[in-house]
Design an enzyme around this catalytic site. Structure first.
Site, PDB file in Angstrom:
ATOM      1  N   HIS A 153      -5.172  38.875  21.338  1.00  0.00           N
ATOM      2  CA  HIS A 153      -5.763  40.054  20.530  1.00  0.00           C
ATOM      3  C   HIS A 153      -5.616  41.349  21.540  1.00  0.00           C
ATOM      4  O   HIS A 153      -6.262  42.253  21.251  1.00  0.00           O
ATOM      5  CB  HIS A 153      -6.953  40.132  19.939  1.00  0.00           C
ATOM      6  CG  HIS A 153      -7.430  38.853  19.255  1.00  0.00           C
ATOM      7  ND1 HIS A 153      -7.064  38.509  18.031  1.00  0.00           N
ATOM      8  CD2 HIS A 153      -7.851  37.506  19.783  1.00  0.00           C
ATOM      9  CE1 HIS A 153      -7.536  37.295  17.632  1.00  0.00           C
ATOM     10  NE2 HIS A 153      -7.713  36.711  18.840  1.00  0.00           N
ATOM     11  N   SER A 275      11.520  62.728  32.301  1.00  0.00           N
ATOM     12  CA  SER A 275      11.607  63.541  30.972  1.00  0.00           C
ATOM     13  C   SER A 275      12.431  64.998  31.383  1.00  0.00           C
ATOM     14  O   SER A 275      12.288  65.379  32.507  1.00  0.00           O
ATOM     15  CB  SER A 275      10.144  63.615  30.588  1.00  0.00           C
ATOM     16  OG  SER A 275      10.140  64.910  29.882  1.00  0.00           O
ATOM     17  N   LYS A 281       6.967  62.544  34.356  1.00  0.00           N
ATOM     18  CA  LYS A 281       7.307  61.184  33.541  1.00  0.00           C
ATOM     19  C   LYS A 281       8.288  60.056  34.165  1.00  0.00           C
ATOM     20  O   LYS A 281       9.328  60.350  34.808  1.00  0.00           O
ATOM     21  CB  LYS A 281       7.726  61.498  32.225  1.00  0.00           C
ATOM     22  CG  LYS A 281       6.739  62.281  31.368  1.00  0.00           C
ATOM     23  CD  LYS A 281       5.748  61.208  30.866  1.00  0.00           C
ATOM     24  CE  LYS A 281       6.514  60.303  29.636  1.00  0.00           C
ATOM     25  NZ  LYS A 281       6.402  60.723  28.720  1.00  0.00           N
ATOM     26  N   GLU A 288      12.670  49.704  26.149  1.00  0.00           N
ATOM     27  CA  GLU A 288      12.157  50.401  24.854  1.00  0.00           C
ATOM     28  C   GLU A 288      13.752  50.063  24.005  1.00  0.00           C
ATOM     29  O   GLU A 288      13.664  49.718  22.793  1.00  0.00           O
ATOM     30  CB  GLU A 288      11.905  51.665  25.151  1.00  0.00           C
ATOM     31  CG  GLU A 288      10.639  52.092  25.381  1.00  0.00           C
ATOM     32  CD  GLU A 288      10.702  53.672  25.734  1.00  0.00           C
ATOM     33  OE1 GLU A 288      10.177  54.378  24.607  1.00  0.00           O
ATOM     34  OE2 GLU A 288      10.657  53.847  26.693  1.00  0.00           O
TER      35      GLU A 288
END
Ligand code: ARG
Length: 465
Positions: A153, A275, A281, A288
């Protein structure tokens, strides 16, 4: 080409719509291989003369090397790759070239080409999967003692090792290779060539000969099925979808692990981006994209299933739509694996952070209960006491390890000084020696099995060369 039945030319828009050369040209080598074997069979069976067969075979060989070397370009105005190769052959040897299409149709030709193409490409995919397994095993080996929280979970559950966690993906990937093998061996191993347009042929052909020349175990049993079956494409795309699903789950973890919230790994700069506005970043774009591209492959599977669902037997032009879906699934998977492998091989596990995370969240509460069970208490009672200790710890901002023996004893007289050892994270992981468990010895067994798998895969592939 249609001269005979039709007088008029196809409307140019319709011609564009009808043409598949843009995407089926990539099967030129397979198309030629099929034609070479077909010509050999026609010659052997006396359907064309041995000299004609030889001339066709030699010229097809020249066309193949001209295409390979870029000396010949594929005509973008040809309707499809089958027409192009035949036209080029006829251009080179005239009437003899026109004999090649005896006892054959583009319907059995295309059914064959896709199988041959998929067969070639799946070898590449299996080799890449094997390379990924090798890369993961290497990281797992080096981190078989790196303690981290295991989750259910997405809540900290029990301590495991990073090596154990990684080896779960190896199990998935080994199954993936098995699934691809299965589709290849059960579904793709029948040769459709010789089914002709749909009904077979009046010529005395030898389908066993072409099947075996092309590396198939047997010819397909029914000519209608031979030209209209694409089950193998569906099975393979389903297998590829499953691989992508696994890569996607792995990607999701890589994305989580590289966040500041987890910081269990650091991706190599070569596989992360920055970024344009936020200087701090470091984004896990490759993971992804692997997750995102999974959707495409699922879409390709749906395209195939839906395209076929209402088709009457036998061949229908709808089936031309199979190729772009299959090719997209193949290309996407290959591209994803090629980035995924080095991304995994170069990622840096941050073992300290993993360990620190494992120290919070009472992930040794089960071990505390198991300790009491080993002292004679029934598990349910031990479970309750361990839960009460956790509640006590939360109230008093302590971990289980930080409790004094008196505090332990206040819940149960069975506690003794050896409890500290029993609930230590090292002990909690290393005593899970059950088959498949998280202990070093158990993970080592998983690694050995994977290494045997890789070695036997390499042996098989080597034998095929
Ligand atoms: N380009 C066609 C395809 O990909 C080849 C088969 C064409 N057959 C036909 N009867 N029109 O399916």
């Amino acid at each position: 080409m249609w001269a005979g039945r039709s007088e008029g030319l196809l409307d140019s828009c319709a011609d564009d719509f009808n043409s598949s050369i843009k995407f089926d040209k990539r099967m030129y080598a397979q198309d030629i291989r099929g034609s070479v074997c077909h010509a050999a069979m026609l010659g052997r069976c006396g359907i064309i003369s041995p000299e004609e067969a030889q001339l066709i075979i030699n010229t097809l060989g020249e066309i193949l090397s001209d295409l390979d070397e870029g000396k010949l370009t594929i005509d973008p105005l040809a309707e499809d790759i089958h027409m192009f190769v035949e036209a080029e052959l006829t251009k080179r040897i005239g009437d003899t070239g026109k004999r090649l299409h005896t006892a054959r149709s583009r319907n059995d030709q295309v059914a064959l080409d896709i199988r041959l193409y998929l067969n070639d490409k799946t070898k590449e995919i299996k080799a890449l999967l094997c390379e990924l397994i090798r890369a993961i095993v290497k990281v797992a080996k080096a981190n078989k003692d790196a303690i981290m929280p295991g989750y259910t979970h997405l809540q900290r559950a029990q301590p495991i090792t990073f090596g154990h966690h990684l080896m779960a993906y190896v199990s998935m990937l080994m199954r993936d290779i098995g699934r691809i093998d299965d589709a290849q061996m059960r579904m793709m191993d029948e040769c459709p060539l010789g089914s002709c347009a749909l009904a077979g042929t009046t010529y005395d052909t030898d389908r066993n000969m072409t099947a075996s020349l092309l590396g198939f175990s047997r010819p397909c049993e029914n000519s209608l099925d031979g030209v209209s079956d694409r089950d193998f494409a569906i099975e393979l795309t389903a297998a590829f979808s499953t691989v992508m699903m696994h890569l996607s789950r792995f990607s999701e973890e890589i994305i989580l692990w590289s966040s500041w919230e987890f910081k269990f790994i650091e991706l190599d700069d070569a596989y992360a981006t920055g970024s344009s506005i936020m200087p701090q970043k470091k984004n896990p774009d490759m993971a992804e994209l692997a997750r995102g591209k999974t959707a495409r492959v699922y879409g390709d599977l749906m395209t195939l299933l839906t395209m076929l669902k209402g088709l009457p037997l036998a061949y229908n032009k709808d089936m031309q739509e199979d190729k772009e879906a299959i090719f997209d699934a193949l290309d996407t998977l290959i591209m994803t694996l090629k980035v995924f492998i080095p991304m995994v091989a170069t990622m840096k596990p941050l073992r300290e952070n993993m360990y620190r995370a494992a120290q919070r969240g009472f992930i040794n509460a089960t071990d505390c209960a198991d300790y009491l069970v080993k002292k004679g208490l029934p598990f349910r009672s031990a479970y309750k006491i361990s839960g009460q200790l956790v509640a006590y710890c939360i109230q008093n901002s302590k971990t289980l390890e930080e409790l004094t023996l008196d505090e332990f004893k206040s819940m149960s007289e069975l506690f003794d000084t050896d409890v500290y050892d029993a609930i230590s994270l090292v002990n909690a992981t290393n005593s899970r020696t059950s088959y498949g468990g998280t202990s070093i010895s158990s993970v080592e067994r998983q690694i050995e099995r994977a290494e045997r798998f890789i070695a036997s895969f390499e042996l098989d592939e080597g034998a095929e060369e």
